[in-house]
Design a protein around this motif. Structure first.
Motif, mmCIF file in Angstrom:
data_model
loop_
_atom_site.group_PDB
_atom_site.id
_atom_site.type_symbol
_atom_site.label_atom_id
_atom_site.label_comp_id
_atom_site.label_asym_id
_atom_site.label_seq_id
_atom_site.Cartn_x
_atom_site.Cartn_y
_atom_site.Cartn_z
ATOM 1 N N SER A 23 -10.184 14.175 18.268
ATOM 2 C CA SER A 23 -11.078 14.041 17.123
ATOM 3 C C SER A 23 -11.795 15.366 16.923
ATOM 4 O O SER A 23 -12.499 15.819 17.830
ATOM 5 C CB SER A 23 -12.094 12.927 17.354
ATOM 6 O OG SER A 23 -12.921 12.778 16.229
ATOM 7 N N PRO A 24 -11.628 16.036 15.802
ATOM 8 C CA PRO A 24 -10.730 15.689 14.705
ATOM 9 C C PRO A 24 -9.268 15.719 15.165
ATOM 10 O O PRO A 24 -8.931 16.397 16.128
ATOM 11 C CB PRO A 24 -11.016 16.735 13.646
ATOM 12 C CG PRO A 24 -11.790 17.825 14.311
ATOM 13 C CD PRO A 24 -12.364 17.273 15.572
ATOM 14 N N LYS A 25 -8.443 14.964 14.436
ATOM 15 C CA LYS A 25 -7.065 14.778 14.901
ATOM 16 C C LYS A 25 -6.017 15.598 14.162
ATOM 17 O O LYS A 25 -4.861 15.588 14.525
ATOM 18 C CB LYS A 25 -6.677 13.302 14.891
ATOM 19 C CG LYS A 25 -6.669 12.637 13.551
ATOM 20 C CD LYS A 25 -6.073 11.241 13.566
ATOM 21 C CE LYS A 25 -6.908 10.237 14.267
ATOM 22 N NZ LYS A 25 -6.402 8.877 14.169
ATOM 23 N N TYR A 26 -6.421 16.337 13.104
ATOM 24 C CA TYR A 26 -5.447 17.100 12.331
ATOM 25 C C TYR A 26 -5.594 18.594 12.589
ATOM 26 O O TYR A 26 -6.680 19.153 12.481
ATOM 27 C CB TYR A 26 -5.602 16.811 10.832
ATOM 28 C CG TYR A 26 -5.495 15.343 10.504
ATOM 29 C CD1 TYR A 26 -4.598 14.513 11.168
ATOM 30 C CD2 TYR A 26 -6.292 14.773 9.528
ATOM 31 C CE1 TYR A 26 -4.500 13.160 10.875
ATOM 32 C CE2 TYR A 26 -6.210 13.430 9.216
ATOM 33 C CZ TYR A 26 -5.309 12.627 9.894
ATOM 34 O OH TYR A 26 -5.224 11.291 9.602
ATOM 35 N N GLU A 27 -4.479 19.220 12.944
ATOM 36 C CA GLU A 27 -4.425 20.652 13.230
ATOM 37 C C GLU A 27 -3.721 21.376 12.082
ATOM 38 O O GLU A 27 -2.636 20.966 11.661
ATOM 39 C CB GLU A 27 -3.646 20.877 14.531
ATOM 40 C CG GLU A 27 -3.342 22.313 14.834
ATOM 41 C CD GLU A 27 -2.283 22.487 15.918
ATOM 42 O OE1 GLU A 27 -1.950 23.653 16.196
ATOM 43 O OE2 GLU A 27 -1.786 21.483 16.468
ATOM 44 N N VAL A 28 -4.327 22.457 11.600
ATOM 45 C CA VAL A 28 -3.696 23.279 10.572
ATOM 46 C C VAL A 28 -2.546 24.047 11.217
ATOM 47 O O VAL A 28 -2.751 24.797 12.168
ATOM 48 C CB VAL A 28 -4.701 24.257 9.935
ATOM 49 C CG1 VAL A 28 -3.994 25.206 8.973
ATOM 50 C CG2 VAL A 28 -5.822 23.507 9.233
ATOM 51 N N VAL A 29 -1.331 23.845 10.696
ATOM 52 C CA VAL A 29 -0.158 24.566 11.176
ATOM 53 C C VAL A 29 0.088 25.780 10.291
ATOM 54 O O VAL A 29 0.365 26.873 10.767
ATOM 55 C CB VAL A 29 1.092 23.649 11.181
ATOM 56 C CG1 VAL A 29 2.347 24.414 11.535
ATOM 57 C CG2 VAL A 29 0.874 22.475 12.125
ATOM 58 N N GLU A 30 -0.024 25.556 8.974
ATOM 59 C CA GLU A 30 0.218 26.633 8.007
ATOM 60 C C GLU A 30 -0.588 26.331 6.748
ATOM 61 O O GLU A 30 -0.727 25.173 6.359
ATOM 62 C CB GLU A 30 1.708 26.696 7.668
ATOM 63 C CG GLU A 30 2.171 27.954 7.005
ATOM 64 C CD GLU A 30 2.412 29.101 7.983
ATOM 65 O OE1 GLU A 30 2.229 30.243 7.552
ATOM 66 O OE2 GLU A 30 2.765 28.865 9.141
ATOM 67 N N ARG A 31 -1.115 27.379 6.146
ATOM 68 C CA ARG A 31 -1.892 27.255 4.910
ATOM 69 C C ARG A 31 -1.164 28.050 3.822
ATOM 70 O O ARG A 31 -0.715 29.168 4.074
ATOM 71 C CB ARG A 31 -3.291 27.811 5.132
ATOM 72 C CG ARG A 31 -4.253 27.594 4.001
ATOM 73 C CD ARG A 31 -5.655 28.068 4.364
ATOM 74 N NE ARG A 31 -6.218 27.404 5.516
ATOM 75 C CZ ARG A 31 -6.897 26.255 5.493
ATOM 76 N NH1 ARG A 31 -7.068 25.637 4.352
ATOM 77 N NH2 ARG A 31 -7.376 25.747 6.600
ATOM 78 N N TYR A 32 -1.077 27.475 2.629
ATOM 79 C CA TYR A 32 -0.377 28.110 1.501
ATOM 80 C C TYR A 32 -1.365 28.280 0.359
ATOM 81 O O TYR A 32 -1.839 27.301 -0.218
ATOM 82 C CB TYR A 32 0.808 27.261 1.050
ATOM 83 C CG TYR A 32 1.810 27.081 2.159
ATOM 84 C CD1 TYR A 32 2.850 27.983 2.347
ATOM 85 C CD2 TYR A 32 1.675 26.011 3.048
ATOM 86 C CE1 TYR A 32 3.736 27.830 3.401
ATOM 87 C CE2 TYR A 32 2.582 25.864 4.095
ATOM 88 C CZ TYR A 32 3.596 26.763 4.272
ATOM 89 O OH TYR A 32 4.475 26.613 5.303
ATOM 90 N N MET A 33 -1.668 29.528 0.027
ATOM 91 C CA MET A 33 -2.630 29.829 -1.018
ATOM 92 C C MET A 33 -1.975 29.723 -2.402
ATOM 93 O O MET A 33 -0.843 30.165 -2.580
ATOM 94 C CB MET A 33 -3.198 31.243 -0.856
ATOM 95 C CG MET A 33 -3.880 31.487 0.485
ATOM 96 S SD MET A 33 -5.200 30.330 0.885
ATOM 97 C CE MET A 33 -6.400 30.730 -0.380
ATOM 98 N N LEU A 34 -2.710 29.122 -3.338
ATOM 99 C CA LEU A 34 -2.267 29.103 -4.731
ATOM 100 C C LEU A 34 -2.774 30.381 -5.396
ATOM 101 O O LEU A 34 -3.662 31.055 -4.870
ATOM 102 C CB LEU A 34 -2.817 27.864 -5.436
ATOM 103 C CG LEU A 34 -2.491 26.511 -4.773
ATOM 104 C CD1 LEU A 34 -3.084 25.373 -5.582
ATOM 105 C CD2 LEU A 34 -1.012 26.317 -4.571
ATOM 106 N N LYS A 35 -2.241 30.703 -6.553
ATOM 107 C CA LYS A 35 -2.663 31.934 -7.275
ATOM 108 C C LYS A 35 -4.083 31.792 -7.763
ATOM 109 O O LYS A 35 -4.506 30.748 -8.196
ATOM 110 C CB LYS A 35 -1.767 32.168 -8.489
ATOM 111 C CG LYS A 35 -0.417 32.707 -8.159
ATOM 112 C CD LYS A 35 0.282 33.043 -9.466
ATOM 113 C CE LYS A 35 1.746 33.330 -9.280
ATOM 114 N NZ LYS A 35 2.432 33.520 -10.519
#
Length: 184
Positions: free
Chosen positions: A172-184
């Motif tokens: 907890s928290p249980k979600y790990e960021v693996v990859e982030r994708y930026m929008l324009k």
């Protein structure tokens, strides 16, 4: 294999707002799970188990979203999914805009290209505030309409990126960021 999903992460200022909502709602709604405020998100695609080689393929496919423009959404309001007497999910609403639907469809297509089934149900964007009804009694018919009046305020949320998350069920928290994708 680990479980993964693709989502829009709720920004910190809205995490705080929705966390306050959760605290106020816990007294009236007997749910087993109240997500950690850092885990609040708008799901674009749930994947479940993903093999390591598929994760790498997915990372490549998801780069396509970086061609899309960032956009704003209105979020807020309260609703439920499931049996109205014992709803399985309590959620905060998310405006279903053309840009959000386009983003979700591109994510869906990326997952399809690496072998995942296309979701047949209509996309219903929301932010899960609680899930898994644990009450012995049912909601009264007045409860939800009363809360909808109380929690009707909308906030604007800027969507500048999407995230590939790995799920850690025992943390907890249980979600790990693996990859982030930026929008324009």
């Amino acid at each position: 294999m680990s479980h993964y999903f693709i989502a829009i992460h709720v920004p910190e200022e809205l995490q705080a707002l929705f966390s306050d909502w959760q605290h106020g709602l816990k007294e009236q709604f007997p749910y087993k799970q109240w997500p950690h405020n850092q885990d609040l998100h708008i799901t674009l695609k749930f994947l479940g188990d993903v093999a390591d080689n598929k994760v790498e393929q997915l990372k490549q496919e998801l780069q396509k979203v970086q061609d899309l423009q960032a956009f704003d959404l209105d979020v807020g309001g309260i609703g439920t999914f499931g049996n109205p007497n014992k709803p399985r999910v309590l959620w905060a609403g998310v405006e279903r805009t053309d840009r959000l639907v386009k983003l979700q469809q591109i994510v869906e297509d990326c997952a399809l290209k690496i072998g995942y089934q296309k979701e047949e149900r209509e996309y219903r964007p929301h932010i899960t505030l609680a899930k898994m009804w644990a009450g012995k009694s049912s909601l009264s018919e007045e409860t939800l309409p009363s809360l909808q009046k109380q929690f009707k305020d909308k906030q604007t949320m800027h969507v500048a990126d999407i995230v590939l998350f790995r799920i850690h069920p025992t943390k907890s928290p249980k979600y790990e960021v693996v990859e982030r994708y930026m929008l324009k």
